[in-house]
Design an enzyme around this catalytic site. Sequence first.
Site, short mmCIF file in Angstrom:
data_model
loop_
_atom_site.label_atom_id
_atom_site.label_comp_id
_atom_site.label_asym_id
_atom_site.label_seq_id
_atom_site.Cartn_x
_atom_site.Cartn_y
_atom_site.Cartn_z
N GLU A 157 46.72 35.73 52.06
CA GLU A 157 48.05 36.28 51.84
C GLU A 157 48.47 37.17 53.02
OE1 GLU A 157 47.50 38.40 48.13
OE2 GLU A 157 47.24 40.27 49.21
N ARG A 160 37.30 44.97 33.86
CA ARG A 160 36.06 45.72 33.64
C ARG A 160 36.38 47.21 33.62
NH1 ARG A 160 35.93 44.64 39.39
NH2 ARG A 160 36.35 46.62 40.41
#
Lengths: 491, 163
Positions: free
Chosen positions: A199, A291
């Site tokens: 990107e 997480r």
Amino acid sequence: MKKILVANRGEIALRIMRTIRKMGIKSVAVYSDADRHAPHVLFADEAVHLGAAPSSQSYLNGDKIIAISKELGVDGIHPGYGFLSENADFAQKVTDAGIEFIGPTPEAMRVMGSKLAAKDSVKKYNIPMVPGIDHAIEDVNEAIETANKIGYPILIKASAGGGGKGMRIVERADDMQEQMERAISEAKSSFGDGSVFIEKYVTSPRHIEVQVVADKYGNVIHGLERECSIQRRHQKVVEETPSAVVTPEMRDRIGEAAVMVAKSCNYVSTGTVEFLVDDKLNFYFLEMNTRLQVEHPVSEMIIGLDLVEQQIRIARGEKLSVTQDDIKPNGHAIELRVYAEDPLNNFLPSIGTLTKYQKPVGEGIRVDDGYEEGMTIPIYYDPMIAKLVVHGKTRTEAIQKMLQAIKDYKIEGVATTLPFGTFVFEHDAFFSGNFDTHFVKNYYTPEKIKEKQKANAEVAALMALKYWQEQQKKLSPVDHKSTSWKRRLAH
Amino acid sequence: MSESTKTFKVKANDFVFFFDQAAIDAADFFKKSPEEFNLIMDHRSVNARLLEADINGKKIKLEVDGESFDMEIKDPLDQMLDSMGFSSASTKHIKEIKAPMPGLVLEIAVKEGQEVKEGDRILILEAMKMENSIMIQSNAVIKRIAVTTGQAVDKGQVLVELE
């Protein structure tokens, strides 16, 4: 839940077990050959050996961890961060074995674990995103072609990566071949998936993320933002909350966006939605980390929730006990990651034995660590020794408390990021809040730390001379002479 | 040498300083307690704590600003002895590449006897989940490879020797 196995090591294993104990639940530790004497093993109610030191033979051996859990009658597995924490297959196997995985569902992990699927998932919520290609690649030539189209600098990210691992910036076309090869190889060995994503690299970016907490009944709240722009090697080293630049109005918008991202994948448990923020305070969705984050303590300190406790309550089917209106920032919290790295030598790992290890104590100071004096930092794992977290009524108070805590943190035997922390917290750019992820590149050189060390060394040297000469005068030379004369005469 | 121009050399961790007796005498030093010192230097008020002292061995350890400094004092006689003892030290050039950090050798990209050019990758060292390419800084010929794939190496350990 009566017994929880913590499939991790170091400071995070210990931190999770403390909450487990607080909740009246038994804890099970697992350990490799390198960690028999580690505090997490000594703290746990039960401990099981996993295998050799390399993580592929120990902390990444999911099947063995599940087998141990069944044998010991474990009813929940907490993966911590790193290792198996974002491995959807492991989460699935845990669930299939009839054990509660303390974290998100495998589906949510799969969606958010793949940057492509994540982008697809949030599309309909109108969340802004950074320009890039829409598929993961493993072919070097295709990567070079794509990079040339987007224009340099570009960012290579491991499709299955996270936490800055497997991430590389390429400034020039000439470096693309070597960097791609390394990125793919690193992604393969770290995550078992060699595909990468390319990107546009946004210059002057801030990294701001939002904590989310979601139960199994569709209730999702956000736990405010964390400013994580101070990074070295594209990995965070200083985090704080609230951010110095986020206004209450922006806090509502970015928080809402984070809640939307969580809802888009039916998220359960705690998670973090990462945003890139440009110099005009526009934010772009980067990714969701499925997480518990390393930096979760700063959020805990200002929202007053134990996030591990929330995870366990959610896993055992409880509804969220707080609503969004209950979440108000109380003061200011800052974290410094204390890594066994040498800030004077390009932040290279500094392995060795902790010949001295004394942590700071005091009101509003929290140290999450997994080492004790005399222990050796193993080469096989992440080099983080501890997280030093402070809380103050204001940002200025928190910064001052942090500077004192760093002074009181005595570590010898390995180089650490503590002196780098002092550099950051004394820097005008940090104090003003006007900084981005290029803080290290723009302001930091090892010479700045060395200059300060040299000034202190000079004072120390002069004091040593003063003291030495003073002590020397106390030894009376006359006594010495007479003793030796006496000895000679005796012969 | 007059008493006031006697120069003392002090090694403080990696730094070396020289002070003459006049500078030592002029220093604004205050002993708050047997272990707590204060010194004002360039208007900076600096506090220190005595950690260890070996007066005969001329070794002193102080903590300043949270950092500890190991000091070694050399009086004029010590300095003269040092200069005599080490003046003949040879400047042998050992051409080798050492590990910049501890880690695991992941891949060796060269063979013994191979000619390598500046910027070529010699091997890949993995430490803390990061892969680091070890490149060569000049053109050379590989004389000997001192490590094998999968081997754990310490910082400063020789990886390859060059002709």
